[in-house]
Design a protein around this motif. Structure first.
Motif, PDB file in Angstrom:
ATOM      1  N   GLU A  29      -0.649  49.427  87.459  1.00  0.00           N
ATOM      2  CA  GLU A  29      -0.549  48.516  88.591  1.00  0.00           C
ATOM      3  C   GLU A  29       0.907  48.171  88.879  1.00  0.00           C
ATOM      4  OE1 GLU A  29      -2.931  45.110  87.791  1.00  0.00           O
ATOM      5  OE2 GLU A  29      -4.821  46.225  87.736  1.00  0.00           O
ATOM      6  N   ASN A  30       1.771  48.308  87.880  1.00  0.00           N
ATOM      7  CA  ASN A  30       3.186  47.974  88.007  1.00  0.00           C
ATOM      8  C   ASN A  30       4.020  49.003  87.281  1.00  0.00           C
ATOM      9  OD1 ASN A  30       2.981  45.003  89.065  1.00  0.00           O
ATOM     10  ND2 ASN A  30       1.603  45.057  87.293  1.00  0.00           N
ATOM     11  N   ILE A  31       5.340  48.959  87.528  1.00  0.00           N
ATOM     12  CA  ILE A  31       6.246  49.679  86.658  1.00  0.00           C
ATOM     13  C   ILE A  31       6.669  48.734  85.541  1.00  0.00           C
ATOM     14  CG2 ILE A  31       7.079  51.176  88.498  1.00  0.00           C
ATOM     15  CD1 ILE A  31       9.718  49.459  88.301  1.00  0.00           C
ATOM     16  N   PHE A  32       7.172  49.311  84.456  1.00  0.00           N
ATOM     17  CA  PHE A  32       7.565  48.529  83.288  1.00  0.00           C
ATOM     18  C   PHE A  32       9.060  48.725  83.048  1.00  0.00           C
ATOM     19  CE2 PHE A  32       3.170  49.667  82.924  1.00  0.00           C
ATOM     20  CZ  PHE A  32       2.542  48.563  82.365  1.00  0.00           C
ATOM     21  N   PRO A  63       6.279  54.148  84.151  1.00  0.00           N
ATOM     22  CA  PRO A  63       6.479  55.592  84.282  1.00  0.00           C
ATOM     23  C   PRO A  63       7.243  55.901  85.576  1.00  0.00           C
ATOM     24  CG  PRO A  63       4.224  55.013  84.889  1.00  0.00           C
ATOM     25  CD  PRO A  63       4.927  53.724  84.538  1.00  0.00           C
ATOM     26  N   LEU A  64       8.455  56.387  85.447  1.00  0.00           N
ATOM     27  CA  LEU A  64       9.336  56.593  86.589  1.00  0.00           C
ATOM     28  C   LEU A  64       8.834  57.679  87.546  1.00  0.00           C
ATOM     29  CD1 LEU A  64      11.860  55.275  87.668  1.00  0.00           C
ATOM     30  CD2 LEU A  64      13.232  56.977  86.460  1.00  0.00           C
ATOM     31  N   PRO A  65       8.272  58.800  87.069  1.00  0.00           N
ATOM     32  CA  PRO A  65       7.754  59.798  88.025  1.00  0.00           C
ATOM     33  C   PRO A  65       6.693  59.218  88.959  1.00  0.00           C
ATOM     34  CG  PRO A  65       7.955  60.762  85.842  1.00  0.00           C
ATOM     35  CD  PRO A  65       8.198  59.285  85.681  1.00  0.00           C
ATOM     36  N   TRP A  66       5.856  58.327  88.427  1.00  0.00           N
ATOM     37  CA  TRP A  66       4.852  57.680  89.280  1.00  0.00           C
ATOM     38  C   TRP A  66       5.521  56.720  90.256  1.00  0.00           C
ATOM     39  CZ3 TRP A  66       3.771  52.304  89.071  1.00  0.00           C
ATOM     40  CH2 TRP A  66       2.759  51.888  89.938  1.00  0.00           C
ATOM     41  N   ALA A  67       6.519  55.974  89.779  1.00  0.00           N
ATOM     42  CA  ALA A  67       7.178  54.980  90.627  1.00  0.00           C
ATOM     43  C   ALA A  67       7.869  55.618  91.818  1.00  0.00           C
ATOM     44  CB  ALA A  67       8.189  54.182  89.805  1.00  0.00           C
ATOM     45  N   ILE A  68       8.515  56.767  91.603  1.00  0.00           N
ATOM     46  CA  ILE A  68       9.312  57.396  92.653  1.00  0.00           C
ATOM     47  C   ILE A  68       8.523  58.438  93.448  1.00  0.00           C
ATOM     48  CG2 ILE A  68      11.416  58.709  93.140  1.00  0.00           C
ATOM     49  CD1 ILE A  68      11.908  55.860  92.133  1.00  0.00           C
ATOM     50  N   ASN A  69       7.733  59.260  92.744  1.00  0.00           N
ATOM     51  CA  ASN A  69       7.092  60.413  93.398  1.00  0.00           C
ATOM     52  C   ASN A  69       5.569  60.381  93.380  1.00  0.00           C
ATOM     53  OD1 ASN A  69       9.487  61.698  94.139  1.00  0.00           O
ATOM     54  ND2 ASN A  69       9.686  62.690  92.150  1.00  0.00           N
ATOM     55  N   ASP A  70       4.979  59.262  92.951  1.00  0.00           N
ATOM     56  CA  ASP A  70       3.514  59.158  92.894  1.00  0.00           C
ATOM     57  C   ASP A  70       2.882  60.218  92.001  1.00  0.00           C
ATOM     58  OD1 ASP A  70       2.966  56.875  94.503  1.00  0.00           O
ATOM     59  OD2 ASP A  70       3.411  58.051  96.290  1.00  0.00           O
ATOM     60  N   VAL A  71       3.606  60.643  90.974  1.00  0.00           N
ATOM     61  CA  VAL A  71       3.055  61.621  90.031  1.00  0.00           C
ATOM     62  C   VAL A  71       2.024  60.929  89.154  1.00  0.00           C
ATOM     63  CG1 VAL A  71       3.580  63.154  88.098  1.00  0.00           C
ATOM     64  CG2 VAL A  71       5.173  62.986  90.029  1.00  0.00           C
ATOM     65  N   GLU A  72       0.852  61.535  89.026  1.00  0.00           N
ATOM     66  CA  GLU A  72      -0.217  60.948  88.220  1.00  0.00           C
ATOM     67  C   GLU A  72       0.216  60.815  86.769  1.00  0.00           C
ATOM     68  OE1 GLU A  72      -4.912  61.900  87.053  1.00  0.00           O
ATOM     69  OE2 GLU A  72      -3.780  63.224  88.393  1.00  0.00           O
ATOM     70  N   ASN A  73      -0.096  59.684  86.163  1.00  0.00           N
ATOM     71  CA  ASN A  73       0.256  59.468  84.765  1.00  0.00           C
ATOM     72  C   ASN A  73      -0.789  60.094  83.847  1.00  0.00           C
ATOM     73  OD1 ASN A  73       1.458  58.287  82.378  1.00  0.00           O
ATOM     74  ND2 ASN A  73      -0.220  56.825  82.409  1.00  0.00           N
ATOM     75  N   ASN A  86       9.344  43.696  81.502  1.00  0.00           N
ATOM     76  CA  ASN A  86       9.085  43.047  82.779  1.00  0.00           C
ATOM     77  C   ASN A  86       8.145  43.936  83.578  1.00  0.00           C
ATOM     78  OD1 ASN A  86      12.291  42.058  82.433  1.00  0.00           O
ATOM     79  ND2 ASN A  86      10.864  40.518  83.176  1.00  0.00           N
ATOM     80  N   LEU A  87       7.145  43.328  84.214  1.00  0.00           N
ATOM     81  CA  LEU A  87       6.202  44.052  85.056  1.00  0.00           C
ATOM     82  C   LEU A  87       6.595  43.830  86.517  1.00  0.00           C
ATOM     83  CD1 LEU A  87       4.707  43.952  82.341  1.00  0.00           C
ATOM     84  CD2 LEU A  87       2.585  43.604  83.612  1.00  0.00           C
ATOM     85  N   VAL A  88       6.866  44.930  87.225  1.00  0.00           N
ATOM     86  CA  VAL A  88       7.385  44.843  88.589  1.00  0.00           C
ATOM     87  C   VAL A  88       6.509  45.679  89.527  1.00  0.00           C
ATOM     88  CG1 VAL A  88       9.400  45.188  90.065  1.00  0.00           C
ATOM     89  CG2 VAL A  88       9.710  44.638  87.638  1.00  0.00           C
ATOM     90  N   PRO A  89       6.038  45.106  90.638  1.00  0.00           N
ATOM     91  CA  PRO A  89       5.297  45.911  91.611  1.00  0.00           C
ATOM     92  C   PRO A  89       6.114  47.111  92.065  1.00  0.00           C
ATOM     93  CG  PRO A  89       5.094  43.579  92.128  1.00  0.00           C
ATOM     94  CD  PRO A  89       6.123  43.686  91.032  1.00  0.00           C
ATOM     95  N   LYS A  90       5.454  48.234  92.143  1.00  0.00           N
ATOM     96  CA  LYS A  90       6.131  49.489  92.457  1.00  0.00           C
ATOM     97  C   LYS A  90       6.962  49.401  93.736  1.00  0.00           C
ATOM     98  CE  LYS A  90       4.937  54.199  93.828  1.00  0.00           C
ATOM     99  NZ  LYS A  90       3.846  55.197  93.912  1.00  0.00           N
TER     100      LYS A  90
END
Length: 203
Positions: A29-32, A63-73, A86-90
């Motif tokens: 739900e967020n990036i870490f 997970p940075l690939p998901w944050a930037i490129n929507d790559v499935e985790n 810290n939990l940050v909305p993408k």
């Protein structure tokens, strides 16, 4: 970087104890953002064994690939030490990057560190001797995660033998034997949650 810390400090802070699972094979739900500590990235084999892929440290994001490129985790993320995140909305993070070239460059550097980690791991796997695999791994860990004090490097990170074995492609039993040899030669010393590497002896 003060502006980076100020940005992440706006968002919710969470703590995990060593060994706790942070994220499973799922879309988060967020990036870490790692304020403090180490996070391991791993898969789980059909037999239920953890296979360590790489390690993140403070100042990095997953997970940075998901944050930037929507790559499935497709990975698990777990606490390799006691950690603070810290939990940050993408979208908040992406929008912030677009307005801060200096911060974007900082995360590019961090991403290249991780890329280099994967390159080093591939080179390590090409070594024929288990002893060389272990030595090169500790050299890498010292370079990426260590703090130099005189002629030694201190790592506030202690990997289990099965994690080390997984990283270099040998059995846990072989890893334990080779690590014991390095300890006997005083090349490395291990204590609770900490590793010390003697730079002069490991060369």
């Amino acid at each position: 970087m003060d502006k980076l810390k100020a940005f992440f400090d706006q968002y919710r802070k969470v703590n995990y104890k060593k060994g706790e699972v942070i994220l499973q094979e799922e879309t988060p739900e967020n990036i870490f953002y790692i304020q403090k500590g180490f996070v391991k990235v791993y898969t789980i084999s059909d037999s239920g064994d953890e296979k360590l892929i790489l390690i993140y440290q403070d100042g990095e994001i997953f997970p940075l690939p998901w944050a930037i490129n929507d790559v499935e985790n497709n990975f698990f993320f777990g606490a390799a030490s006691d950690i603070t995140l810290n939990l940050v909305p993408k979208q908040d993070f992406v929008n912030y990057l677009k307005t801060e070239p200096e911060v974007m460059y900082y995360f590019l550097q961090k991403s290249l560190d991780v890329y280099k980690e994967m390159e080093d791991r591939v080179q390590n796997l090409e070594q024929s001797k288990a002893s060389l695999k272990i030595i090169y791994l500790f050299q890498f860990l010292a370079q990426r995660f260590g703090k130099i004090e005189k002629d030694k490097v201190n790592l506030n990170l202690r990997l289990a033998h099965h994690d080390i074995a997984s990283l270099v492609g040998i059995s846990r039993e072989t890893a334990s034997i080779e690590i014991k040899k390095l300890q006997d030669q005083k090349i490395i010393s291990l204590s609770e949650g900490r590793t010390v590497v003697d730079l002069n002896k490991i060369k």
